[in-house]
Design a protein around this motif. Structure first.
Motif, mmCIF file in Angstrom:
data_model
loop_
_atom_site.group_PDB
_atom_site.id
_atom_site.type_symbol
_atom_site.label_atom_id
_atom_site.label_comp_id
_atom_site.label_asym_id
_atom_site.label_seq_id
_atom_site.Cartn_x
_atom_site.Cartn_y
_atom_site.Cartn_z
ATOM 1 N N ALA A 24 0.854 -1.184 0.000
ATOM 2 C CA ALA A 24 0.000 0.000 0.000
ATOM 3 C C ALA A 24 0.889 1.232 0.000
ATOM 4 O O ALA A 24 1.828 1.322 0.802
ATOM 5 C CB ALA A 24 -0.907 0.005 1.215
ATOM 6 N N VAL A 25 0.624 2.178 -0.897
ATOM 7 C CA VAL A 25 1.397 3.418 -0.985
ATOM 8 C C VAL A 25 0.641 4.500 -0.242
ATOM 9 O O VAL A 25 -0.512 4.807 -0.570
ATOM 10 C CB VAL A 25 1.621 3.838 -2.446
ATOM 11 C CG1 VAL A 25 2.379 5.163 -2.512
ATOM 12 C CG2 VAL A 25 2.384 2.765 -3.203
ATOM 13 N N SER A 26 1.287 5.077 0.778
ATOM 14 C CA SER A 26 0.643 6.130 1.570
ATOM 15 C C SER A 26 1.106 7.524 1.185
ATOM 16 O O SER A 26 0.453 8.521 1.511
ATOM 17 C CB SER A 26 0.920 5.897 3.055
ATOM 18 O OG SER A 26 2.315 5.939 3.316
ATOM 19 N N GLY A 27 2.231 7.636 0.506
ATOM 20 C CA GLY A 27 2.724 8.956 0.118
ATOM 21 C C GLY A 27 4.062 8.848 -0.591
ATOM 22 O O GLY A 27 4.689 7.780 -0.633
ATOM 23 N N PHE A 28 4.510 9.958 -1.159
ATOM 24 C CA PHE A 28 5.819 10.003 -1.835
ATOM 25 C C PHE A 28 6.290 11.451 -1.888
ATOM 26 O O PHE A 28 5.474 12.387 -1.821
ATOM 27 C CB PHE A 28 5.742 9.419 -3.249
ATOM 28 C CG PHE A 28 4.585 9.930 -4.072
ATOM 29 C CD1 PHE A 28 4.696 11.116 -4.798
ATOM 30 C CD2 PHE A 28 3.387 9.231 -4.113
ATOM 31 C CE1 PHE A 28 3.632 11.586 -5.547
ATOM 32 C CE2 PHE A 28 2.320 9.701 -4.862
ATOM 33 C CZ PHE A 28 2.429 10.888 -5.583
ATOM 34 N N THR A 29 7.579 11.604 -1.981
ATOM 35 C CA THR A 29 8.165 12.939 -2.050
ATOM 36 C C THR A 29 9.464 12.899 -2.865
ATOM 37 O O THR A 29 10.237 11.945 -2.733
ATOM 38 C CB THR A 29 8.432 13.496 -0.641
ATOM 39 O OG1 THR A 29 8.928 14.831 -0.766
ATOM 40 C CG2 THR A 29 9.443 12.659 0.122
ATOM 41 N N PRO A 30 9.711 13.864 -3.735
ATOM 42 C CA PRO A 30 8.823 14.980 -4.084
ATOM 43 C C PRO A 30 7.670 14.524 -4.972
ATOM 44 O O PRO A 30 7.740 13.450 -5.570
ATOM 45 C CB PRO A 30 9.745 15.932 -4.823
ATOM 46 C CG PRO A 30 10.765 15.043 -5.470
ATOM 47 C CD PRO A 30 10.999 13.933 -4.495
ATOM 48 N N VAL A 31 6.662 15.376 -5.078
ATOM 49 C CA VAL A 31 5.514 15.020 -5.906
ATOM 50 C C VAL A 31 5.710 15.493 -7.344
ATOM 51 O O VAL A 31 4.932 15.117 -8.220
ATOM 52 C CB VAL A 31 4.214 15.600 -5.315
ATOM 53 C CG1 VAL A 31 3.929 14.993 -3.952
ATOM 54 C CG2 VAL A 31 4.285 17.127 -5.224
ATOM 55 N N LEU A 32 6.720 16.340 -7.559
ATOM 56 C CA LEU A 32 7.092 16.762 -8.901
ATOM 57 C C LEU A 32 8.569 16.439 -9.082
ATOM 58 O O LEU A 32 9.391 16.809 -8.245
ATOM 59 C CB LEU A 32 6.887 18.262 -9.128
ATOM 60 C CG LEU A 32 5.475 18.845 -9.008
ATOM 61 C CD1 LEU A 32 5.145 19.200 -7.585
ATOM 62 C CD2 LEU A 32 5.341 20.088 -9.892
ATOM 63 N N ALA A 33 8.926 15.798 -10.191
ATOM 64 C CA ALA A 33 10.323 15.419 -10.389
ATOM 65 C C ALA A 33 10.598 15.174 -11.862
ATOM 66 O O ALA A 33 9.689 14.882 -12.652
ATOM 67 C CB ALA A 33 10.662 14.180 -9.582
ATOM 68 N N THR A 34 11.876 15.335 -12.206
ATOM 69 C CA THR A 34 12.326 15.104 -13.573
ATOM 70 C C THR A 34 13.057 13.772 -13.658
ATOM 71 O O THR A 34 13.320 13.126 -12.641
ATOM 72 C CB THR A 34 13.285 16.217 -14.019
ATOM 73 O OG1 THR A 34 14.439 16.188 -13.175
ATOM 74 C CG2 THR A 34 12.630 17.576 -13.939
ATOM 75 N N ALA A 35 13.373 13.364 -14.883
ATOM 76 C CA ALA A 35 14.121 12.123 -15.082
ATOM 77 C C ALA A 35 15.451 12.193 -14.350
ATOM 78 O O ALA A 35 16.140 13.205 -14.387
ATOM 79 C CB ALA A 35 14.345 11.879 -16.568
ATOM 80 N N GLY A 36 15.784 11.105 -13.647
ATOM 81 C CA GLY A 36 17.024 11.052 -12.898
ATOM 82 C C GLY A 36 16.884 11.445 -11.445
ATOM 83 O O GLY A 36 17.802 11.207 -10.657
ATOM 84 N N ALA A 37 15.750 12.066 -11.088
ATOM 85 C CA ALA A 37 15.531 12.456 -9.695
ATOM 86 C C ALA A 37 15.179 11.227 -8.850
ATOM 87 O O ALA A 37 14.650 10.229 -9.347
ATOM 88 C CB ALA A 37 14.422 13.491 -9.606
ATOM 89 N N ILE A 38 15.464 11.305 -7.551
ATOM 90 C CA ILE A 38 15.148 10.225 -6.610
ATOM 91 C C ILE A 38 13.871 10.581 -5.862
ATOM 92 O O ILE A 38 13.756 11.661 -5.275
ATOM 93 C CB ILE A 38 16.302 9.996 -5.622
ATOM 94 C CG1 ILE A 38 17.560 9.557 -6.376
ATOM 95 C CG2 ILE A 38 15.918 8.951 -4.569
ATOM 96 C CD1 ILE A 38 18.773 9.414 -5.489
ATOM 97 N N VAL A 39 12.905 9.674 -5.883
ATOM 98 C CA VAL A 39 11.632 9.854 -5.179
ATOM 99 C C VAL A 39 11.541 8.819 -4.059
ATOM 100 O O VAL A 39 11.770 7.619 -4.290
ATOM 101 C CB VAL A 39 10.438 9.708 -6.137
ATOM 102 C CG1 VAL A 39 9.118 9.789 -5.362
ATOM 103 C CG2 VAL A 39 10.495 10.788 -7.220
ATOM 104 N N THR A 40 11.239 9.288 -2.851
ATOM 105 C CA THR A 40 11.054 8.394 -1.708
ATOM 106 C C THR A 40 9.581 8.044 -1.585
ATOM 107 O O THR A 40 8.727 8.946 -1.491
ATOM 108 C CB THR A 40 11.552 9.043 -0.412
ATOM 109 O OG1 THR A 40 12.950 9.326 -0.534
ATOM 110 C CG2 THR A 40 11.330 8.116 0.782
ATOM 111 N N ILE A 41 9.286 6.739 -1.639
ATOM 112 C CA ILE A 41 7.899 6.259 -1.580
ATOM 113 C C ILE A 41 7.684 5.635 -0.202
ATOM 114 O O ILE A 41 8.461 4.786 0.248
ATOM 115 C CB ILE A 41 7.623 5.218 -2.676
ATOM 116 C CG1 ILE A 41 7.983 5.812 -4.061
ATOM 117 C CG2 ILE A 41 6.177 4.756 -2.640
ATOM 118 C CD1 ILE A 41 7.969 4.784 -5.172
ATOM 119 N N ASN A 42 6.619 6.049 0.476
ATOM 120 C CA ASN A 42 6.277 5.524 1.808
ATOM 121 C C ASN A 42 5.018 4.675 1.732
ATOM 122 O O ASN A 42 4.125 4.934 0.907
ATOM 123 C CB ASN A 42 6.075 6.671 2.797
ATOM 124 C CG ASN A 42 7.329 7.537 2.933
ATOM 125 O OD1 ASN A 42 8.411 7.002 3.121
ATOM 126 N ND2 ASN A 42 7.164 8.846 2.826
ATOM 127 N N GLY A 43 4.949 3.669 2.569
ATOM 128 C CA GLY A 43 3.773 2.796 2.584
ATOM 129 C C GLY A 43 4.022 1.570 3.433
ATOM 130 O O GLY A 43 4.812 1.603 4.390
#
Length: 412
Positions: A24-43
């Motif tokens: 289950a995905v509860s959130g992620f950050t950042p919500v806007l990102a370009t190719a190559g950026a790292i997104v942290t997904i919480n859940g």
């Protein structure tokens, strides 16, 4: 009762099996990102994840940090759901915005001049808001598709071609800006007196080979050489223009003003004196002399020259060997307009008969020598000995006879 027994009782009570929980995905950050950026997904239930995607596009890579956290690298993503998949299922959450940045893979042609169209290919070309050639903004951009745009070269520069938007972009090296031709020339000497031979030197610049030159010298004459020489016979102010044209047809023109000054002839008899005067009002004067009207040397006061540092130069007891000397004055470091050309001339008068050898028959009161121009305008002249002069002019109707056995030598 030991733990093993308890586990068996639980298995039997659950029908003999354990069901794994879907992520289950509860959130992620950042919500806007370009190719190559790292997104942290919480859940939850992320252990054993087999896929992560952004807007349905797989992440470039990801790392399961813990059962409740994943760090994923954006690939060529899309906006929409962030999804995590495990063997037990998948979970997602909406709200991710992919910030597309253009990526150039090629451009063609590799060179161009102002106004030329260059085609750029790559990814997310439809998001491009700026194209630069060598750091100089293109004059216009036309979006053809997501993989192609066309840009118009402005006053560009050689270097990289870049395509960007508000979120970033990319660039490729190797563009050559074909600068427009710029006509330019010089001439020597900068100050000249008629008749004057002027050397013109092409100083034009062009990123393309110059195919042709067209000179207009201002006196009705033209030339098509890169570095022509031209003779001006009449004093005056002339507007000289040079037009260059490259192999591609680009051209440019430049004009210069050249002033050809009048030359004053000073005609003397051998031994005669004459005062040469230049402009007044200066502080420092220096008279100069030349044998070719090009290279001048300063004069010093001598038996034949006085006033060399004033506005008037006195020639005293001028010898015939001074024939052809040219005089000018430097006033406060500037060359004066006056140029004096010295000639030695003896004119036939016939006052004492017809004999060349009689000094009384000549305007100077002496016989001509090898540095003297001889002018016979009328009358009868008889040379009964070997004679010499620099030049001889006999007007129509005048008579000149050399007695056989004698020779007149003309040095010029």
């Amino acid at each position: 009762m030991n733990r093993y027994c308890i586990l068996l009782i639980l298995l039997f009570s659950l029908g003999g099996r354990i069901t794994a929980q879907s992520p289950a995905v509860s959130g992620f950050t950042p919500v806007l990102a370009t190719a190559g950026a790292i997104v942290t997904i919480n859940g939850t239930n992320f252990t054993g994840a087999t896929a992560v995607s952004f807007g349905g596009t797989p992440a470039a890579s990801y790392t399961v940090v813990s059962n409740t956290s994943i760090q994923a690298v954006i690939g060529n993503g899309s906006s929409g759901f962030v999804a995590v998949t495990t063997p037990a299922g998948s979970g997602s959450q909406f709200g991710f915005t992919f910030l597309a940045t253009p990526g150039i893979t090629s451009f063609s042609p590799a060179s161009g001049k102002q106004g030329d169209t260059i085609t750029l290919t790559g990814t997310y070309m439809n998001s491009v808001s700026s194209v630069k050639f060598g750091g100089v903004e293109a004059s216009n951009i036309f979006i053809i598709s997501t993989t192609e745009i066309r840009a118009i070269v402005s006053f560009g520069a050689s270097g990289t071609v870049s395509a960007t938007n508000n979120f970033g972009g990319s660039s490729l090296p190797g563009f050559t800006f074909l600068a427009p031709p710029a006509a330019n020339f010089s001439f020597t000497p900068n100050q000249a007196w008629a008749p004057a031979i002027i050397q013109f030197i092409d100083l034009s610049s062009s990123s393309q080979p110059i195919a042709s030159w067209l000179w207009n010298f201002g006196d009705g004459s033209q030339a098509s050489l890169a570095n022509p020489i031209h003779l001006y016979t009449v004093p005056g102010v002339y507007f000289v223009s040079l037009t260059i044209t490259t192999a591609s047809g680009a051209s440019d023109q430049v004009s210069r003003i050249i002033r050809i000054l009048p030359r004053t002839e000073i005609i003397l008899c051998p031994g005669e004196s004459r005062l040469l005067t230049t402009g007044s009002g200066g502080t420092n004067y220096q008279w100069q002399v030349s044998t070719d009207s090009v290279n001048f040397s300063p004069l010093s006061n001598t038996a034949n020259y006085s006033g060399v540092n004033s506005n008037s130069l006195l020639l005293t007891n001028t010898p015939s060997s001074f024939y052809g000397l040219v005089y000018r004055c430097i006033i406060d470091g500037n060359i004066s307009d006056e140029l004096y050309y010295l000639k030695i001339q003896n004119t036939w008068t016939g006052n004492a008969g017809t004999a060349w050898e009689n000094p009384a028959n000549w305007s100077c009161g002496l016989m001509p020598d090898g540095n003297t121009d001889v002018v016979i305008n009328s009358g009868t002249v008889v040379l009964s000995s070997n004679g010499i002069c620099r030049s001889l002019t006999v007007a129509p109707g005048a008579s000149f006879t050399i007695v056989p056995g004698n020779v007149l030598t003309i040095t010029h």
